[in-house]
Each structure stands twice: as structure tokens, then as C-alpha cells.
Scaffold this active site. Structure first.
Site, short mmCIF file in Angstrom:
data_model
loop_
_atom_site.label_atom_id
_atom_site.label_comp_id
_atom_site.label_asym_id
_atom_site.label_seq_id
_atom_site.Cartn_x
_atom_site.Cartn_y
_atom_site.Cartn_z
N TYR A 1 64.00 43.32 -13.78
CA TYR A 1 63.47 42.36 -13.55
C TYR A 1 63.22 41.87 -12.00
O TYR A 1 64.15 42.39 -11.22
CB TYR A 1 63.87 41.58 -14.61
CG TYR A 1 65.28 41.01 -14.81
CD1 TYR A 1 66.36 41.35 -13.79
CD2 TYR A 1 65.72 40.44 -16.04
CE1 TYR A 1 67.66 40.71 -14.14
CE2 TYR A 1 66.85 39.92 -16.31
CZ TYR A 1 68.05 40.11 -15.30
OH TYR A 1 69.03 39.69 -15.55
N GLU A 2 62.77 40.60 -11.94
CA GLU A 2 62.73 39.85 -10.41
C GLU A 2 62.22 41.06 -9.30
O GLU A 2 62.47 40.91 -8.33
CB GLU A 2 64.27 39.47 -10.01
CG GLU A 2 64.58 38.10 -10.03
CD GLU A 2 63.75 37.19 -10.54
OE1 GLU A 2 63.58 36.87 -11.64
OE2 GLU A 2 62.71 36.69 -9.63
N GLY A 3 61.10 41.87 -9.85
CA GLY A 3 60.77 42.74 -8.96
C GLY A 3 61.54 44.01 -9.23
O GLY A 3 62.58 44.05 -8.94
#
Lengths: 580, 580
Positions: free
Chosen positions: B427-429
């Protein structure tokens, strides 16, 4: 999760790496004709795809359940097991003299790979039974064989290995279970065993437990351990005094009942000794060694399944434009970083498969009396077990990454592969134990003849590669890896301080795995020139090159790490480590 | 699982790596006196150990549960959240102008590390709120700030980020949620968002959703996205037209509700625009960048917790005699291979902590107007996020291995660390996206000035190391790593084909992480000579040397891998990849 057995790849690896034609030329394996092997791979592939695979997620969700000493498998498992028995699969690799089909272990391993890819938790049952068959075939009296072996070979009964106790895990010699003689020649078994895979279930009529225990006045440690056959149901049909008293709640392989077994709660657990008194470790190693190859195979199998699963997603999921490539979103397989991941998964899977098949074929040659085959099998076993199981975890984790957020969600199934795969570096001797076995026993066996012979074969392939316009591009990478493998082997063999040897063991095992993996893929690339399918041959060449360029350079880093000795590992006191 | 905050180590990393004295000398961070920071670390450490840690396994077992749009947290979470609010922790890193304590982000990060080590699923809630505070502080109108910011800063309300939609994950620009203007200046929000962390729960009075959506006639892609503040409860106390319609069943972080959020089912979901129309991506990046640092921190935090947990077990579990060392079984910490594992866990944890703290301090200097600080923060963010989260997974997996069979059993808790940690590379890229960001934007920023300056600092440390009798042993390893990092940076910066750059991105990111990690540990080793605790200083030296000798050699392999280009990645056709 759908699974397609990679039969072309498996057959090619059997031919080129396991030398199936050579095995089939041995009297013991005369049944392994090309047509027969093709038919077996095709049929077992159907069983895997159509029967085992559809139960994989069911088993993960439902778990095996314990109620009052009885274990209920997830729905569908007992019926699937019946199909496995009906197909005669349990006896595939068993000599005809014991009622089996007399096929090489290498072929049985290819089938077991398919079943494990489709459903690792379930295929563990078959793996344990195969180990029990092997131990009984090698060590049990004809009378015991007559009563128990045939039912295991048909698959009507299943088998287990009972080694571990709460304070005796890696250190089997510390076990405390007891066996007291009865006047009739049987033994009364008493003790608690933990982590007993498929120790209790409802899919077979009987379960044949092989139990390690100590006889009265036996010497301490591994020299005082004997092996006993302890059936769930006695020959007269009554229940033996043993029961499953607990199931572990595990990270994965939820359908596989991991049992705490209590033997002799009422001092009435009857067993029969297998092999000589105090000879239990030797008998157990018979089955443990092949079980280690099979656990390595689990790494290969989950890697294959995870790769198929991730590739399928990567070919359909559309997300983002290519790096530096305009605005049009593409299927993620087109992104270079995803392609790197998929290629890494493929290369590691095929390399580890080749190593495990090579190992299995060496076991076959050893069984046929070939001493070099035995030496090679012994050397390769810890590498297969540890390197391939690390690959299983790594590839499964890469598969989760391919799915992104969907990989973290259980419904996709990518996470299950990671959870299932994570046991394989632990059981059947942790990968650390394998590394100790490699540098302790195997490196020095026969004066180092086996590792030298093996690296000699790598050298021979290097010269073949030099004659191929494309494949000679592999040579610098493989040559560097070979040189490092050779130097590190010599360094460890010559090191005087056992701590220094132990300190280098894990990186050494990994660098041997990588070097051998790169070599075996190069060998396949060379052999693929004769393959009828040009697409397959091109893929083999590209995979071998990818492995050489992208993965083999790690060998030098591992060699550097392996040859530094232990002193820095102990430079911080334990209190210093724990200080916060 | 017990957790002890590593306050000595954290404080040392803050001083030496984050240059806490330098930060405290800036007007904005004048509150960050040494005594204040010590008190904060000690108090937050108690909260983590006494309140958060005891709920970690409870949360894992119980999960957050959804019933008719309402999410119930596991028992004890709401009470623990109240303690967090009461302690004033939510405003720690918030400027005093917004009602916070005005401490540096670096200090807030050290506190967040503690909470995350103790309970990652729970600490995610705090992390999301901090991001929302930051976005509103930077971009919201004074009126919106007055109504929402103060309640977020006290912690009475929590915040979320709503980016992802089923077909817009990594590719945020593909999102389809709509915002239609109302006559009164508010907007009607309509759309479905997935994977919304802490999107709904029962521990706070209100939840402030920051939602990306498109206004009518907005341009396609990321240029047509605006940011909206969409509260669960409207200012008049009525429920807004939004609800949680599903929770994901995830591999880990079970206590963190991962919500599917439906906005505007009745066309009555009210939101307020934050920042200018079509300026949503810029506002979102404000919070995303710091969230990426914080996700990197999750890797550090889980690595720390897993290391403590495994070390504790390794110091007490007795199993097997030492390799080549007689028959007496020893505690497993005495085995060289276990010691290698523990040292690897420790070295990776401390190196990744140093990198994340350096990154956080650069963010602080950037906030104070330092352009070089901004450039450094931008460069480091993808490395912190991806390298540290990979470390979180690796260290947690090593922790499972230390426990052997007990590590695979859920009751120990080792497996939970692995399951929890596995989300952070996603997550978060995803870490692949971070690698693209590094080679795409960050490597070229200001003509490469930032990576060159950073590697220049590594060079300066090398010359300091040369003057220390013991630490000069690090120089050959660090010099080789630096040379490889430099060569690879130049190669990627000069490469013309975007596919080749993208192909090298992931190994490049990793080699930068390793090189910087080795550098920061060496810096700490040098600085430890002035530390009052000789045991701590000796550990710092040994850890830096261990990292250099055992881990830095991987840099050359990664460099070789990074500079090979993409052609081999595409040599196999997609059909060829899928052929079985």
C-alpha cells in the site's frame, strides 16, 4: 484457483535433467517408458486440476477440525482421497515386489509436484504415506510388511512420522517416549508427540504411525532410539490406545491436521519394532532423506502454482501507462518491473524444479546400486530442501506483490500460497539444519569427491555453452559462480574452527543452490535446441540467460558472506543484543 | 507479545542521524529539547508497551467487524484510543499554530514507531489521521481548518485517505468518483472507494474522509482530480450520506478495518473542496509523501518487534549441541546460524530505522524552508518506503524461522508479524511504483544534485572511518558499495530507453537502500565513540561491521542486475510464458 500441470516442462526436465532414458534402461525402472510417463503426467495432471485444486481454498477456509479425538477433514477431501486410491497413485514409485508400479522416484516426484501445486495441505498426506512405505519396505520384517505395507501401497491406509516432542525438535536425540516389551514380542508405547502431520483423519480406514521411542536401558541420545509401527486400529480391529489430543492453529496448510498425539494413556498402546533395537535413527533417516527431497519439491510446487496464478492476473489486469510511454493504460504484464517479477518467478521455479528432479534421479540411481548416485543424492538433499523451500516462499511472496492490494485480500488466493509455503523451510529439519548437514557431513563425504564431481559437471556445461552463439553469453556469469562455489567449498572444507564453518553454512548452501540452478537451466537451454516446439526452446534459452544475468551475480555476495568466519557474530554479548 | 521501546537506540538515531540538536535549533522545533524528547520517548514507550501491545493478538484474533454499516473494533481498542487522545499524542508533530506540540516529524516518527511495533493494525489509525491533518493544514481554507483540524489534532476525530477505486489503484488518475456543485458552495460526492483504512470504526466521534473525485468537465487523468473533505457526521450532527459497505478479509492487520466506502447512495453526500479545483493530486501528494515515510517506518517497527520477540525465544529455547561442539544442548542463540539470523535482523532493523529517521529529518528541514532538505526528502522517500518495508517482511520471516515449528503456529505471534508486515510493500504505492518514482522523478531532480550530494556524504564518512583502527575495516565494503551505487546511478540517468530504466529500477532502489543503510550504521559506529554506555557503543561498532561484511556485498549483484536493460525481460512472448 485453477492449475494446469506443466507437463511439457516436467517431461523435459525429467528427460534432460533426471536422464529418464538412462533410468528407464535400469532393470528396476523398465516400466518408465516415454509413453507411460507421458500418460502418467497427463492423468495425474487431471487429478490435480480437477479434483485437488478445487479443494485448495475450501481446505484453507474450513480447516481440519478435531472433536473428541477424531479429526474431520474439510468437505470433499475424503471423496478426493478415494479417487486418489482408486487411481492407484499411492503405489506409483513403489517397487513391484511390494505391489507398486515400480516407477522411478523421479517420476513419482513429478506427480507429487502436480498434486502439491494443486493442494499442498492435501498432498502432504500422500507424502507422509510414501515415507512410511519406504521405511517399512527397507526395514520392517516380512511379517510386518505383509500386514501393513500392502494397504499403504494401495493407499487404503495412510502413514505418519512421529519424531518431534515438545523438547525434542531439531534435536531428535532428546526425545523421551518409551517402549516397554510385552511377553508376546510386541511393545507398549507411551509418550506424547507433537506436530504430527496427518496424525488423525477420517479419509482412510487405518493410520500406520511410525514412532520413535526409547527401550528400557537404551543409551542416551540418538543411539538409543528405536522405531515402532503403531497402528490406529490393531489387527483384530480394535482401537489402539492412542489418540489425537490437539490440532495446531497454523499460518497455513489448514486442511492438513497437525496433531498432538498421545500414545499409551491407558498403558495399552501396542507397537511392533521396525528394524533392530536402537536402530531407529537409521530407519528414520531412510524416510527423512526422501522426505527432505519431497519438502524441497513443495517449494517448487507452490512456486509453480503461484507463478501461474500471478501470470494469469498480470495478463488481464490493466493499470497505468508504461514508464515513459504515454497515457494509455496497459495490462501490467507489459510493465518492465512486473515482467522482471514474473521472469524471476519463472526462472526460480524452473531452476529449483531441475535441482529437485536431479536429486530424485540420483536417489533412483542410488537405489539401483550406484554409489556415485548415492553420494550425489546425499550432497544434493540439503540443498534441494533448503534452497527450493526458500524459493517457494520468495516466489509466493512475489505473487502476492503482483496482485497488489488484491494479493493481501484472502479471497484471491495469492496469500494462501505464501502462508502454505512458509512451513516448508521449517519442517523436515529447518533450513539452518540443512545447511549444517551440508557443511558438516556432505561437504567432507568421500574426501569431497561428490561436490568436486558436481562442479566438474558445471565446468563441462560451460565448455558446451561456449560453442553456442547465443548461449555463450551465459558463460561469464556461470564461470564466476562456479569459481566462487569452488573457492568457498575449499575454504569451508579447510576451516578449522567449527564456529566459522557453521557461520558460513547458510550462505554457502544458497550459493550452491544458485550455481546449480544456473547450471541446470543452462543445460536445459542447450538441450532445448533439439526440442520440437520452438517457442518452448526459445523460452528455455531466455530463462537460462535471465537467471544467469539477473540472479547468478548474488553468488559472489554469498561467497563473501560465507568466508568471513564467526567472530563478528558473537561480538555483541547477549545482554548487549537485548538492551533497548 | 511484550514490547520494550528501544529508547536508547531511538534517541541515539535521532541525535546522530536526524541531527536532533540541529532541528531543535530551528525556530519551528524549539520545543524539541533533549529532556523533552527523552520524556516523550519514555512516556510513549509506556503507552506502547502497556496499552497497545496487549491488544495486538486480541486484534488479530477478533478482527474488526462490520454490521449494518457500523464497524466494531476488537475489545479494548476504543478504550485504548481514548488513552491515546487523553495523552495528547495526536498533536505531537503538529505545528503549535494548529494546536499541536510543534515537535519535529522525526520525533513524531519515533513515537509512531513505538506504537506500530506494539500494534501495527491500531497505529495505522493514527498514521492516517496524521496525514489528514497535514493535508488540511497545508491546503484547507481557514474556515474548514477551524471546523475540522482542531478535532483531528486533539484526536477526538480521526481521518482517512480515499483514493483507490476498483479500477484505479496504482493509477490514481483513472478514478471515477464524481463531485457536483451545490448552490451553497458545498459539493455532492458520489462514488465507491475501496481499501479505505480505518474508513469506519467506533472509537471516535467523527471521521473526516479526504476523498479524491472529479468535478464536472474536469480534464482526464490526474489533472482533473480534486480533493474533498467529507465528514461522517455533518456540522449539524446528522449522518452524511456515506457508509461502509464491506470489510476486506485480509492476510494480516486484522484489527484495522479496511473498508469499501460508498458515498452518495442517496445523492446527499456533502463535501467541501480542499484546495483549488483540479488541484487534488498536489494536495494528496502532500499527505502521501509523508505517509510513504510512515509506511517505511512500519517496516522498521515490525522488524524491531519481531527481533525482540525472536531474541527472547533464542535466549531461552534449548536445542541441540553446538556444531562440532560435543553433546551438551545449548540455548539456540549460541548456534552460529541462529546468531547470524539475529544479527541480520538487528542490522537490518537499525539500518532501516536510520534511513527513515534521516528521511523524516529531511522533511522537517524542508518544512523549515531548506531546499536541500526538500530535495533529500524527495529522494529518500521511495527508498525508505520500499527498502524498509521489504526489510519488515524479511525480518519478520526470519523471526518465524527462529521459532521453528512454533513459529508456524499462530499462538506464538511470530507469524502475525509476518502477516501484518506483508501489506507494507503493497500500500501507499507498491514498492515497484516507488522504484519507478526513484528512477523516473527523483534521480533526475535538479540535475541529479541530490543523489550526488548524498553519495558525497557517504564518501566523507569513508574518510572518517579510515582514521579509526577498528572501523576502517568497514571501508573496503562501503567503498565498493559506493562505487557501485555511483556507477549505477550514472548508468540509469544516462539510459535512453525508458524500458531499460524501468527494468533496473527495483535492484537500483535496493542497492541504494543497502548502501545508505551501511553508511548510516557506519556513521553511528563512529559517533558511538562518544556514547556514555560502552556496551551500546560496542554493539554499534559490531553491527556496522556485520552489515558491511555480510550484507553490503549484495550491492554489486544488484548493480549488475540493474544495468542489464530490459530486452531479456521481453524475450519470451506472453503465450510462451503461459505455455505449460
Amino acid at each position: 484457483m485453477p492449475y494446469t500441470a506443466p507437463t511439457t516442462e516436467q517431461r523435459f526436465a525429467l528427460d534432460v535433467i533426471a536422464d529418464l532414458p538412462g533410468l528407464a534402461a535400469l532393470p528396476a525402472y523398465a516400466n518408465a517408458s516415454p509413453d507411460m510417463v507421458d500418460a502418467i503426467l497427463a492423468e495425474a495432471g487431471k487429478l490435480a486440476s480437477n479434483v485437488f485444486a478445487p479443494l485448495n481454498k475450501v481446505g484453507d477456509r474450513t480447516h481440519a477440525r478435531l472433536d473428541d479425538g477424531l479429526v474431520t477433514l474439510p468437505p470433499g477431501f475424503a471423496e478426493a482421497y478415494a479417487q486418489y486410491v482408486e487411481g492407484g497413485w499411492a503405489g506409483l514409485g513403489v517397487p513391484e515386489a511390494h505391489g507398486g508400479q515400480g516407477l522411478p522416484f523421479a517420476v513419482a516426484v513429478a506427480v507429487q509436484e502436480q498434486l502439491t501445486s494443486a493442494n499442498m495441505a492435501f498432498a502432504l498426506c500422500m507424502m507422509l504415506s510414501q515415507g512410511a512405505i519406504e521405511a517399512l519396505a527397507a526395514h520392517a520384517s516380512p511379517d510386518l510388511q505383509a500386514r501393513y505395507l500392502s494397504k499403504l501401497v494401495t493407499g487404503e491406509w495412510t502413514g505418519t512420522m512421529n519424531l518431534t516432542e515438545p523438547t525434542a525438535g531439531s534435536d531428535v536425540g532428546a526425545l523421551k517416549s518409551r517402549a516397554e516389551p510385552n511377553p508376546d514380542g510386541t511393545w507398549r508405547i507411551k509418550g506424547t508427540k507433537i506436530f504430527i502431520t496427518w496424525g488423525e483423519h477420517d479419509a482412510a480406514e487405518n493410520i500406520v504411525h511410525l514412532v520413535l521411542a526409547r527401550t528400557p536401558d537404551s543409551p542416551p541420545g540418538t543411539k538409543g532410539i528405536s522405531l515402532f509401527l503403531v497402528p490406529k486400529y490393531l489387527p483384530d480391529g480394535t482401537r489402539n490406545d492412542l489418540r489425537c489430543v490437539g490440532l495446531e492453529h497454523k499460518l497455513g496448510i489448514h486442511a492438513s491436521p497437525t496433531c498432538t498425539m498421545s500414545f499409551g494413556d491407558n498403558d495399552a498402546c501396542i507397537g511392533w519394532m521396525v528394524g533392530p533395537e536402537n536402530g531407529g535413527m537409521r530407519a528414520m533417516f531412510t524416510m527423512m532423506n526422501n522426505a527432505r527431497v519431497q519438502v524441497g519439491l513443495q517449494g517448487v510446487a507452490v512456486a509453480e502454482a503461484a507463478t501461474q496464478h500471478a501470470l494469469d492476473y498480470a495478463r488481464t489486469r490493466v493499470q497505468s501507462a508504461k514508464f515513459g510511454g504515454g497515457r494509455e493504460p496497459v495490462r501490467i504484464i507489459e510493465h518492465a518491473d512486473v515482467r522482471r517479477t514474473i521472469m524471476t518467478m519463472k526462472a526460480l521455479t524452473e531452476a529449483s524444479r531441475a535441482l529437485v528432479y536431479l536429486n530424485a534421479a540420483a536417489v533412483d540411481r542410488a537405489h539401483a546400486g550406484d554409489a556415485e548416485g548415492q553420494g550425489l543424492a546425499d550432497l544434493l538433499t540439503p540443498i534441494s530442501k533448503a534452497w527450493a523451500t526458500d524459493i517457494g516462499v520468495e516466489v509466493a511472496s512475489l505473487g502476492v506483490q503482483i496482485f497488489g492490494g488484491m494479493g493481501y485480500v484472502e479471497e484471491t488466493g495469492a496469500a494462501q500460497f505464501l502462508r502454505d509455503a512458509r512451513i516448508a523451510p521449517i519442517y523436515e529439519g529447518t533450513n539452518g539444519i540443512q545447511a549444517m548437514d551440508l557443511v558438516g557431513r556432505k561437504l567432507h563425504a568421500d574426501g569431497g569427491a561428490h561436490w568436486k564431481a558436481l562442479l566438474g559437471e558445471v565446468r563441462a556445461t560451460l565448455s558446451d555453452l561456449g560453442e553456442d552463439a547465443e548461449l555463450k553469453l551465459i558463460t561469464p556469469w556461470l564461470q564466476d559462480a562456479l569459481d566462487s562455489a569452488h573457492t568457498t567449498s575449499l575454504w569451508l572444507a579447510a576451516a578449522n574452527n567449527p564456529d566459522d564453518v557453521a557461520a558460513g553454512a547458510t550462505p554457502y548452501l544458497r550459493l550452491m543452490g544458485l550455481t546449480l540452478g544456473g547450471w541446470l537451466l543452462a543445460k536445459q537451454a542447450l538441450a532445448s535446441r533439439a526440442h520440437p516446439d520452438p517457442q518452448f526452446a526459445a523460452a528455455k534459452r531466455a530463462t537460462a540467460r535471465f537467471f544467469a544475468e539477473q540472479l547468478l551475480p548474488q553468488v559472489q555476495a554469498l561467497a563473501a558472506s560465507a568466508m568471513r568466519g564467526a567472530s563478528l557474530f558473537y561480538a555483541i554479548s547477549e545482554d548487549g543484543l537485548a538492551a533497548a
